[in-house]
Motif scaffolding. Structure first.
Motif, short mmCIF file in Angstrom:
data_model
loop_
_atom_site.label_atom_id
_atom_site.label_comp_id
_atom_site.label_asym_id
_atom_site.label_seq_id
_atom_site.Cartn_x
_atom_site.Cartn_y
_atom_site.Cartn_z
N ILE A 1 -1.20 -53.55 16.41
CA ILE A 1 -2.34 -53.35 15.68
C ILE A 1 -1.84 -53.25 13.97
N PRO A 2 -2.71 -54.23 13.22
CA PRO A 2 -2.15 -53.96 11.65
C PRO A 2 -2.51 -53.01 11.08
N ALA A 3 -1.72 -52.51 10.09
CA ALA A 3 -2.15 -51.15 9.26
C ALA A 3 -3.61 -51.62 9.01
N LYS A 4 -4.15 -50.36 8.89
CA LYS A 4 -5.47 -50.30 8.42
C LYS A 4 -5.61 -49.01 7.65
N THR A 5 -6.31 -48.86 6.41
CA THR A 5 -6.47 -47.84 5.70
C THR A 5 -8.20 -47.50 5.55
N GLU A 6 -8.53 -46.26 5.58
CA GLU A 6 -10.09 -45.75 5.41
C GLU A 6 -9.84 -44.58 4.29
N LYS A 7 -10.66 -45.03 3.38
CA LYS A 7 -10.96 -43.88 2.38
C LYS A 7 -12.27 -43.26 2.06
N GLN A 8 -12.44 -42.10 1.84
CA GLN A 8 -13.65 -41.22 1.56
C GLN A 8 -13.44 -40.36 0.51
N SER A 9 -14.29 -40.43 -0.36
CA SER A 9 -14.13 -39.71 -1.53
C SER A 9 -15.63 -38.73 -1.56
N GLN A 10 -15.27 -37.45 -1.92
CA GLN A 10 -16.34 -36.37 -2.01
C GLN A 10 -15.84 -35.25 -2.73
N GLY A 11 -16.75 -34.80 -3.69
CA GLY A 11 -16.51 -33.77 -4.68
C GLY A 11 -15.16 -33.79 -5.24
N GLY A 12 -14.81 -35.17 -5.81
CA GLY A 12 -13.62 -35.20 -6.61
C GLY A 12 -12.34 -35.24 -5.75
N ILE A 13 -12.39 -35.23 -4.51
CA ILE A 13 -11.30 -35.37 -3.61
C ILE A 13 -11.34 -36.70 -2.88
N THR A 14 -10.39 -37.42 -2.77
CA THR A 14 -10.34 -38.68 -2.21
C THR A 14 -9.45 -38.36 -0.75
N HIS A 15 -10.06 -38.74 0.46
CA HIS A 15 -9.22 -38.58 1.70
C HIS A 15 -8.86 -39.72 2.22
N SER A 16 -7.60 -40.01 2.26
CA SER A 16 -7.01 -41.56 2.84
C SER A 16 -6.52 -41.40 4.25
N MET A 17 -6.72 -42.36 5.24
CA MET A 17 -6.24 -42.34 6.50
C MET A 17 -5.58 -43.54 6.76
N SER A 18 -4.46 -44.08 7.33
CA SER A 18 -3.95 -45.29 7.55
C SER A 18 -3.24 -45.18 8.77
N SER A 19 -3.11 -46.37 9.87
CA SER A 19 -2.50 -46.28 10.96
C SER A 19 -2.03 -47.75 11.34
N GLU A 20 -1.10 -47.76 12.18
CA GLU A 20 -0.65 -49.06 12.53
C GLU A 20 0.20 -48.85 13.57
N LEU A 21 0.33 -50.12 14.45
CA LEU A 21 1.08 -49.89 16.06
C LEU A 21 1.88 -51.24 15.88
N SER A 22 3.13 -51.26 16.55
CA SER A 22 3.95 -52.31 16.77
C SER A 22 4.60 -52.17 18.15
N GLN A 23 4.77 -53.39 18.79
CA GLN A 23 5.17 -53.34 20.15
C GLN A 23 6.16 -54.52 20.44
N ASN A 24 7.15 -54.32 21.02
CA ASN A 24 7.82 -55.43 21.79
C ASN A 24 8.57 -55.07 22.94
N GLY A 25 8.96 -56.18 23.61
CA GLY A 25 9.49 -55.88 24.89
C GLY A 25 9.94 -56.90 25.68
#
Length: 345
Positions: free
Chosen positions: A274-298
């Motif tokens: 799953i390619p890296a994906k980032t989400e951002k939310q800003s509220q009250g002068g604070i920016t909250h960021s979350m990112s995630s990714e997944l890689s596999q092989n076998g």
């Protein structure tokens, strides 16, 4: 005459040292090209005249040729190592291991359909972290630790059970039946653990959501049948995509390659994620960021004669990052999980 005799003996010795070889077709790992290599014949597994994974004009198709009365293993092993890095840089880690011993017994074969019994033999789970380790093993007696007794009883109720499965000779699972006696057994176990009917009902619903025909069909199909229905050439790739979120926005993409066929086995490699994906939310002068990714092989290896899976070894790495900033200061936390998923380890 002596010289001739010595030379003759030397030639005979040289010929006897040269082992007979046979050819195996595979993908060269360095160049990605299809090559043919010689391997010693005495190391080659005998291939039947009409194997299950068969070559037709360079295209390999996967079918199944299983023996009536024979039992085929399907034991799965998973290990997860999670590491959390806190905002102050300190790390905590924990490990979860789980083994599910399952096998399939062929009862009958008619009209190109196998009638099989799925045997749920045992379950084992190990959880470790902070210098402590907890183990639940259905092959062992109930643990003395009161906190583990209920979990052991539930896992024990899920073992020593049998379901009936019908699968055609091309690997399509037609049906899996026999759940009601298993559900009844688990309900009886729950009733012995608690008298809270609301709690029993909740646990029953959770159990039925994870242990039902649809779920098991999906689980077994992903491992039992891998080659595409149209077949594949050596080195050919194909892609499978599955939704990882209810809205379908997060998708897991897996690219398979038929890397080799020969010596009695067919080997499929895989990679993706799953390619890296980032989400951002800003509220009250604070920016909250979350990112995630997944890689596999076998790698997945099938028995060329029967079509059944011999082994599987897949590595999965998931990384999640979370940060908060007010533009002047920033705090962040990282969670990474490395998983190993094996079949018939």
């Amino acid at each position: 005459m002596k010289k001739i005799s010595v030379l003759a003996l030397f030639a005979i010795a040289m010929i006897s040292c040269q082992k007979e070889t046979t050819k195996v077709t595979k993908v060269d790992e360095k160049t990605g090209k299809v090559i043919t290599v010689d391997v010693p014949k005495d190391s080659v597994v005998a291939v039947q005249e009409n194997p299950a994974i068969v070559d037709s004009s360079g295209i390999f198709n996967q079918t199944f040729k299983l023996e009536k009365g024979k039992t085929y293993p399907f034991t799965t092993y998973q290990k997860q190592v999670m590491t959390i890095t806190a905002p102050d840089g300190k790390q905590q880690s924990g490990t979860n291991e789980g083994t599910d011993e399952v096998s399939f017994t062929v009862n009958d074969f008619k009209n190109n359909v196998y009638e099989m019994t799925i045997n749920f033999i045992s379950k084992k789970a190990i959880q470790s972290g902070n210098g402590k380790s907890l183990t639940i093993d259905t092959k062992q007696p109930s643990p003395k630790d009161e906190a583990l007794k209920q979990e052991w009883a539930m896992q024990k109720a899920l073992t020593e059970n049998k379901l009936q499965m019908k699968m055609d000779n091309k690997g399509k699972i037609i049906s899996i039946t026999g759940f009601e006696p298993v559900y009844a057994k688990i309900t009886k176990t729950l009733s012995g653990l608690t008298k809270d009917q609301k709690a029993i009902k909740g646990m029953q619903e959770n159990m039925k959501m994870s242990f039902n025909e649809k779920t098991l069909k999906e689980q077994f199909s992903k491992n039992i049948l891998v080659l595409p229905t149209k077949g594949a050439k050596i080195g050919e790739q194909w892609t499978e995509t599955e939704n990882m979120s209810a809205d379908g926005k997060v998708k897991l993409k897996t690219v398979y390659t038929l890397s080799s066929v020969g010596n009695g086995v067919a080997t499929v490699t895989l990679k993706g994620g799953i390619p890296a994906k980032t989400e951002k939310q800003s509220q009250g002068g604070i920016t909250h960021s979350m990112s995630s990714e997944l890689s596999q092989n076998g790698t997945i290896v099938f028995d060329q004669n029967t079509g059944w899976i011999k082994t599987q070894n897949i590595s999965v790495k998931t990384t999640q990052k979370e940060s908060m900033t007010d533009g002047k200061q920033q705090q962040s936390m990282t969670s990474s999980t490395t998983s190993s998923i094996k079949v018939n380890p």
